[in-house]
Design a protein around this motif. Sequence first.
Motif, mmCIF file in Angstrom:
data_model
loop_
_atom_site.group_PDB
_atom_site.id
_atom_site.type_symbol
_atom_site.label_atom_id
_atom_site.label_comp_id
_atom_site.label_asym_id
_atom_site.label_seq_id
_atom_site.Cartn_x
_atom_site.Cartn_y
_atom_site.Cartn_z
ATOM 1 N N GLN A 122 0.826 -1.202 0.000
ATOM 2 C CA GLN A 122 0.000 0.000 0.000
ATOM 3 C C GLN A 122 0.863 1.255 0.000
ATOM 4 O O GLN A 122 0.570 2.216 -0.695
ATOM 5 N N ALA A 123 1.933 1.235 0.769
ATOM 6 C CA ALA A 123 2.837 2.386 0.808
ATOM 7 C C ALA A 123 3.458 2.609 -0.566
ATOM 8 O O ALA A 123 3.566 3.744 -1.033
ATOM 9 N N TRP A 124 3.869 1.536 -1.234
ATOM 10 C CA TRP A 124 4.446 1.655 -2.576
ATOM 11 C C TRP A 124 3.430 2.239 -3.549
ATOM 12 O O TRP A 124 3.731 3.128 -4.315
ATOM 13 N N ASP A 125 2.203 1.706 -3.506
ATOM 14 C CA ASP A 125 1.171 2.156 -4.425
ATOM 15 C C ASP A 125 0.843 3.636 -4.229
ATOM 16 O O ASP A 125 0.560 4.338 -5.184
ATOM 17 N N GLU A 126 0.885 4.144 -2.999
ATOM 18 C CA GLU A 126 0.588 5.548 -2.744
ATOM 19 C C GLU A 126 1.716 6.451 -3.217
ATOM 20 O O GLU A 126 1.485 7.551 -3.682
ATOM 21 N N ARG A 127 2.964 5.995 -3.104
ATOM 22 C CA ARG A 127 4.098 6.814 -3.510
ATOM 23 C C ARG A 127 4.237 6.915 -5.015
ATOM 24 O O ARG A 127 4.617 7.934 -5.539
ATOM 25 N N ARG A 128 3.988 5.839 -5.723
ATOM 26 C CA ARG A 128 4.250 5.796 -7.158
ATOM 27 C C ARG A 128 3.083 5.183 -7.913
ATOM 28 O O ARG A 128 3.232 4.146 -8.541
ATOM 29 N N PRO A 129 1.926 5.827 -7.900
ATOM 30 C CA PRO A 129 0.775 5.236 -8.598
ATOM 31 C C PRO A 129 1.034 5.147 -10.094
ATOM 32 O O PRO A 129 1.525 6.074 -10.708
ATOM 33 N N GLY A 130 0.725 3.986 -10.669
ATOM 34 C CA GLY A 130 0.864 3.800 -12.097
ATOM 35 C C GLY A 130 2.280 3.619 -12.593
ATOM 36 O O GLY A 130 2.515 3.596 -13.780
ATOM 37 N N GLU A 131 3.254 3.501 -11.714
ATOM 38 C CA GLU A 131 4.646 3.400 -12.131
ATOM 39 C C GLU A 131 5.269 2.046 -11.801
ATOM 40 O O GLU A 131 6.471 1.939 -11.676
ATOM 41 N N ARG A 132 4.485 1.041 -11.644
ATOM 42 C CA ARG A 132 5.033 -0.283 -11.379
ATOM 43 C C ARG A 132 5.168 -1.020 -12.690
ATOM 44 O O ARG A 132 4.277 -0.985 -13.527
ATOM 45 N N TYR A 133 6.302 -1.685 -12.884
ATOM 46 C CA TYR A 133 6.583 -2.387 -14.123
ATOM 47 C C TYR A 133 6.889 -3.848 -13.836
ATOM 48 O O TYR A 133 7.429 -4.183 -12.790
ATOM 49 N N TYR A 134 6.553 -4.685 -14.814
ATOM 50 C CA TYR A 134 6.796 -6.116 -14.709
ATOM 51 C C TYR A 134 7.394 -6.598 -16.022
ATOM 52 O O TYR A 134 7.059 -6.105 -17.095
ATOM 53 N N LEU A 135 8.243 -7.580 -15.942
ATOM 54 C CA LEU A 135 8.756 -8.239 -17.130
ATOM 55 C C LEU A 135 7.961 -9.530 -17.262
ATOM 56 O O LEU A 135 7.981 -10.379 -16.378
ATOM 57 N N VAL A 136 7.210 -9.646 -18.364
ATOM 58 C CA VAL A 136 6.280 -10.761 -18.536
ATOM 59 C C VAL A 136 6.522 -11.419 -19.887
ATOM 60 O O VAL A 136 6.669 -10.730 -20.895
ATOM 61 N N ARG A 137 6.557 -12.751 -19.916
ATOM 62 C CA ARG A 137 6.682 -13.474 -21.184
ATOM 63 C C ARG A 137 5.446 -13.224 -22.045
ATOM 64 O O ARG A 137 4.320 -13.192 -21.556
ATOM 65 N N GLU A 138 5.668 -13.107 -23.348
ATOM 66 C CA GLU A 138 4.586 -12.811 -24.283
ATOM 67 C C GLU A 138 3.480 -13.866 -24.244
ATOM 68 O O GLU A 138 2.300 -13.533 -24.331
ATOM 69 N N ASP A 139 3.828 -15.133 -24.079
ATOM 70 C CA ASP A 139 2.824 -16.190 -24.173
ATOM 71 C C ASP A 139 1.811 -16.183 -23.026
ATOM 72 O O ASP A 139 0.782 -16.844 -23.120
ATOM 73 N N ILE A 140 2.058 -15.416 -21.974
ATOM 74 C CA ILE A 140 1.064 -15.359 -20.895
ATOM 75 C C ILE A 140 0.315 -14.021 -20.869
ATOM 76 O O ILE A 140 -0.547 -13.818 -20.031
ATOM 77 N N LEU A 141 0.616 -13.148 -21.809
ATOM 78 C CA LEU A 141 -0.110 -11.881 -21.901
ATOM 79 C C LEU A 141 -1.469 -12.087 -22.573
ATOM 80 O O LEU A 141 -1.604 -12.931 -23.453
ATOM 81 N N PRO A 142 -2.448 -11.284 -22.219
ATOM 82 C CA PRO A 142 -3.731 -11.327 -22.934
ATOM 83 C C PRO A 142 -3.534 -10.941 -24.398
ATOM 84 O O PRO A 142 -2.660 -10.128 -24.733
ATOM 85 N N ASP A 143 -4.356 -11.507 -25.272
ATOM 86 C CA ASP A 143 -4.243 -11.247 -26.707
ATOM 87 C C ASP A 143 -4.273 -9.760 -27.044
ATOM 88 O O ASP A 143 -3.555 -9.306 -27.937
ATOM 89 N N ALA A 144 -5.084 -8.987 -26.349
ATOM 90 C CA ALA A 144 -5.201 -7.557 -26.660
ATOM 91 C C ALA A 144 -3.869 -6.835 -26.469
ATOM 92 O O ALA A 144 -3.519 -5.947 -27.247
ATOM 93 N N LEU A 145 -3.108 -7.210 -25.459
ATOM 94 C CA LEU A 145 -1.811 -6.583 -25.236
ATOM 95 C C LEU A 145 -0.810 -6.980 -26.318
ATOM 96 O O LEU A 145 -0.080 -6.136 -26.845
ATOM 97 N N VAL A 146 -0.785 -8.246 -26.665
ATOM 98 C CA VAL A 146 0.132 -8.727 -27.706
ATOM 99 C C VAL A 146 -0.212 -8.069 -29.038
ATOM 100 O O VAL A 146 0.673 -7.586 -29.760
ATOM 101 N N LYS A 147 -1.502 -8.008 -29.355
ATOM 102 C CA LYS A 147 -1.922 -7.403 -30.622
ATOM 103 C C LYS A 147 -1.645 -5.899 -30.646
ATOM 104 O O LYS A 147 -1.312 -5.342 -31.696
ATOM 105 N N THR A 148 -1.747 -5.245 -29.503
ATOM 106 C CA THR A 148 -1.402 -3.822 -29.436
ATOM 107 C C THR A 148 0.076 -3.630 -29.747
ATOM 108 O O THR A 148 0.448 -2.728 -30.515
ATOM 109 N N ALA A 149 0.932 -4.462 -29.183
ATOM 110 C CA ALA A 149 2.372 -4.378 -29.463
ATOM 111 C C ALA A 149 2.645 -4.637 -30.947
ATOM 112 O O ALA A 149 3.464 -3.946 -31.570
ATOM 113 N N GLN A 150 1.950 -5.608 -31.527
ATOM 114 C CA GLN A 150 2.125 -5.906 -32.953
ATOM 115 C C GLN A 150 1.682 -4.721 -33.818
ATOM 116 O O GLN A 150 2.350 -4.371 -34.795
#
Length: 156
Positions: free
Chosen positions: A5-33
């Motif tokens: 909660q403290a992290w979320d209040e300090r930096r809203p919307g600024e959290r990043y994750y490294l995620v393999r393409e095969d587990i992303l939703p189709d809409a995200l993959v298609k947006t990147a394409q």
Amino acid sequence: MTDKQAWDERRPGERYYLVREDILPDALVKTAQAKELLARGEVKTIHEAAEQVDLSRSAFYKYKDGIFPLSKLERERIVTISMDLEHRSGILSRVLAMIAGLEGNVLTIHQSIPLQGVANVVISVETSLMGDPIGVLLDALREQDGVTRVHLVGQG
């Protein structure tokens, strides 16, 4: 309050994750394409890009600012530098040639009107092709004839 909660209040919307393409939703993959199609110039409009990858335009607009290929994030390094240059012919040209010689790509230049024989120049340089961009670049600028001050304003 939890750490999360403290992290979320300090930096809203600024959290990043490294995620393999095969587990992303189709809409995200298609947006990147679709973004890649636009970047390569294979299509001219967002409508064409979305249609080609079978994505709604609303989904494209929803996700376009939140997904980027990792290779692009690693490559794009931009530094902004403020310099004072003596008001003599050719100094700015030599500075720009030196930056190009180091494989830097000048993105923007703003030069003030010279006052008391000195003009302030602020440049933004894309440094992804440079080996040790900031240290080498700043040292080389400081060594240039006619450059009286060099200051790193920011980098991203």
